[in-house]
Design an enzyme around this catalytic site. Structure first.
Site, PDB file in Angstrom:
ATOM      1  CG  HIS A 202      -1.668   1.123   1.331  1.00 13.41           C
ATOM      2  ND1 HIS A 202      -3.223   1.072   1.393  1.00 13.41           N
ATOM      3  CD2 HIS A 202      -1.367   2.425   1.604  1.00 13.41           C
ATOM      4  CE1 HIS A 202      -3.710   2.244   1.297  1.00 13.41           C
ATOM      5  NE2 HIS A 202      -2.658   3.211   1.855  1.00 13.41           N
ATOM      6  CD  GLU A 203       1.891   3.487   3.811  1.00 14.73           C
ATOM      7  OE1 GLU A 203       1.888   4.490   3.152  1.00 14.73           O
ATOM      8  OE2 GLU A 203       0.773   3.524   4.796  1.00 14.73           O
TER       9      GLU A 203
ATOM     10  CG  HIS B  45       0.417   5.927  -0.851  1.00 13.69           C
ATOM     11  ND1 HIS B  45      -0.739   6.567  -1.434  1.00 13.69           N
ATOM     12  CD2 HIS B  45      -0.155   5.320   0.131  1.00 13.69           C
ATOM     13  CE1 HIS B  45      -1.674   6.212  -0.887  1.00 13.69           C
ATOM     14  NE2 HIS B  45      -1.608   5.404   0.154  1.00 13.69           N
TER      15      HIS B  45
END
Length: 272
Positions: free
Chosen positions: A60-61, A64
């Site tokens: 997820h990170e 980003h």
């Protein structure tokens, strides 16, 4: 610095961390153990779900950071965000520790804090929105990858006797584990897409708001996730409604809510 040195530096910035490989190894080993019936099923489900959840947080990170890099923030590599190492996050407590604790005691996938993006380096509102949307999209893909095999029945062949840790059930431990981790992914995606200050959903719409509105909302961003947790934790009505939506989405994949409930029972091995 020479061109070769620059290239080597960039390569090191993107090199996958040993910490992430350990997480992948734990995920794979626990999945194999649960599927084959080796060892304690409940402990195996716990390790599978927790390691799988942390892997999804890392991805997820990473999403980003990778999207931000392509959008213009070239500093994410030097910060270690492309190594998939959760210890490199801007705030490991909120990005890593708290989401794991919420999965263990709260039973839902609470999204973590985002990596630190230097937004002034990125031009264009659409790029800013895409950076915020990249993380929840990972949870959506992760959820589909878990729920499709469950709904299709691809995991059912591993269980012979219809009993799971003493509970009569046609659902195999590995099926229940996939369903529970899938539930966490769906809940995380839904929560993170809410337009609540401090979450990715607000980050998607924020670039399109007026400067006055953004300035007025900014002081509340640090409290958004906490407020969301309090509402879900304290309000039975909201909690039931939210998980009703989560189970409806899982139903679209052909996954029964019982599968996730059994997974939750196995996951909490410390409870009788």
């Amino acid at each position: 610095m020479t061109f070769a040195e620059t290239q080597r530096s960039r390569s090191e910035d993107s090199r996958i961390s040993p910490v992430f490989w350990v997480l992948i190894a734990t995920l794979g080993a626990s999945a194999l153990a649960v599927w084959s019936g080796f060892g304690n099923a409940r402990l195996g489900v716990f390790l599978f779900v927790v390691s799988g959840w942390v892997v999804s947080l890392c991805l997820h990170e990473y999403a980003h950071a990778r999207t931000a890099m392509h959008g213009g923030d070239i500093t994410v590599g030097a910060k270690g965000y492309l190594t998939l190492n959760p210890l490199k996050y801007a705030n490991p407590l909120f990005s890593f520790v708290m989401p794991v604790i919420m999965v263990i005691i709260g039973g839902f996938g609470l999204p973590g804090g985002a990596v630190l993006i230097e937004r002034h380096r990125i031009q264009g509102r659409l790029k800013h929105s895409l950076i915020s949307a990249a993380g929840p999209l990972v949870n959506v893909v992760f959820a589909a990858a878990l729920l499709i095999p469950v709904g299709a029945g691809w995991l059912d062949s591993s269980s012979p006797d219809g009993y799971t840790d003493g509970v009569h059930s046609p659902v195999q431990p590995i099926t229940a584990a996939f369903a529970l981790l899938g539930l966490f992914q769906v809940s995380a995606a839904l929560l993170n897409l809410l337009p609540v200050p401090g979450l990715d959903g607000y980050g998607i719409v924020e670039p399109w708001l007026s400067l006055k509105t953004r300035r007025a909302v900014a002081p509340f961003a640090q409290y958004g996730m906490l407020a969301l947790f309090v509402v879900l934790w304290q309000s039975d009505a909201v909690n039931r409604w939210f998980f009703g939506v989560v189970h409806d989405i899982m139903g679209l994949f052909g996954v029964d809510a019982f599968d996730a409930r059994l997974g939750d029972y196995l996951f909490r091995f410390w409870q009788s």
